[in-house]
Design an enzyme around this catalytic site. Structure first.
Site, mmCIF file in Angstrom:
data_model
loop_
_atom_site.group_PDB
_atom_site.id
_atom_site.type_symbol
_atom_site.label_atom_id
_atom_site.label_comp_id
_atom_site.label_asym_id
_atom_site.label_seq_id
_atom_site.Cartn_x
_atom_site.Cartn_y
_atom_site.Cartn_z
ATOM 1 N N SER A 1 -5.789 47.475 74.769
ATOM 2 C CA SER A 1 -4.566 47.597 73.983
ATOM 3 C C SER A 1 -3.655 46.423 74.326
ATOM 4 O O SER A 1 -4.128 45.319 74.577
ATOM 5 C CB SER A 1 -3.895 48.946 74.263
ATOM 6 N N TYR B 1 0.032 43.364 64.925
ATOM 7 C CA TYR B 1 -0.805 43.478 66.120
ATOM 8 C C TYR B 1 -0.413 44.714 66.930
ATOM 9 O O TYR B 1 -1.269 45.485 67.377
ATOM 10 C CB TYR B 1 -0.663 42.214 66.965
#
EC number: 1.1.1.-
Length: 272
Positions: free
Chosen positions: A165, A179
């Site tokens: 992540s 993003y």
């Protein structure tokens, strides 16, 4: 007193296990693939568009990783497989090839493949086409890989799904909207999947790096911004890929079994 080499060599805690690392031709994925191999795993180096770089990673693993008896005779130590993780058929083939060559179920999936907006567009300025592409690779790709792993990883101990992540999910910086959104979805999905895999002894976790010195990080950033990012870190530097790989290695090992359904932040203290 133990020899110096025995102190510096990592224990082969992943000997006999098979790991797929997506997006491992460069950046954080590259460091993770090499580190897992150093821990004894047989590794699938996955790439989508960088075959030369992927082969270099495989060569580094073949040349430098342990020839210890625990992994001797289990050849090859590494294979290179092309696959676009946003395509279900290619992800299935990725797992098929790992099982065929290594004659073993896959034990570990690390999903590191990701793309970002090189222009750091605001949400209001971003094209729908680029947004869709980022979501396709980062979110859809993570889903497809995690789904395949959930159905095919070894059960009863040693199964690991580790999704990369970003600390941007917590910091919510401007100009990283697509993003950040793509990775926030991955974190939610990982926690739910961990619950759904109750009883299988397959763990599901996210590793959330802060800024790391990779090509993707530096693209589009001025020196002024880079220096500002450094100053925000308690170590006064940008993270390196070697700072992230051991975190993944720990989660992949038996020692990390009790960590499940978590987001592990690795950022040097830039976010407290």
């Amino acid at each position: 007193m133990a020899a110096a080499s025995s102190v510096s060599s990592p224990p082969l805690c992943l000997a006999g296990r098979v790991a797929i690392v997506t997006g491992s031709s460069r950046g954080i994925g590259r460091a993770i693939a090499i580190h897992l191999a150093e821990l004894g795993a047989r590794v699938v180096v996955n790439y989508s568009t960088s075959p030369v770089e992927a082969e270099k990673v495989a060569t580094a693993i073949t040349t430098n990783c342990s020839k210890d008896a625990e992994v001797a005779g289990k050849s090859p130590r590494v294979i290179v497989v092309k696959a676009d993780i946003s395509e279900p058929s290619q992800v299935k083939s990725l797992f098929d090839e790992a099982e065929r060559v290594f004659e073993s179920p896959v034990h570990i999936l690390v999903n590191s493949a990701a793309i970002a907006d090189p222009n750091h567009s605001t949400i209001s300025d971003m094209s729908v086409e680029l947004f869709d592409r980022i979501i396709s690779v980062n979110t859809r790709g993570a889903f497809i890989c995690a789904r395949e792993a959930a159905n095919r990883l070894k059960r009863g101990g040693g199964g690991r799904i580790i999704l990369l992540s970003t600390s941007l999910v917590q910091t919510l910086n401007t100009n990283y909207g697509s993003y950040t959104a793509s990775k926030a979805a991955v974190e939610a999905m990982a926690k739910i999947l961990a619950k759904e895999l109750k009883g299988t002894e397959i763990t599901v976790n996210c590793v959330s790096p802060g800024p790391v010195a990779t090509e993707m990080f530096y693209t589009g950033l001025s020196n002024e911004i880079v220096e500002k990012v450094k100053s925000q870190n308690l170590f006064g530097r940008i993270g390196e890929t070697k700072d992230i790989a051991p975190v993944v290695g720990f989660l992949a090992s038996d020692a990390g079994e009790w960590i499940n359904g978590q987001v592990i932040m690795a950022n040097g203290g830039c976010l407290l």
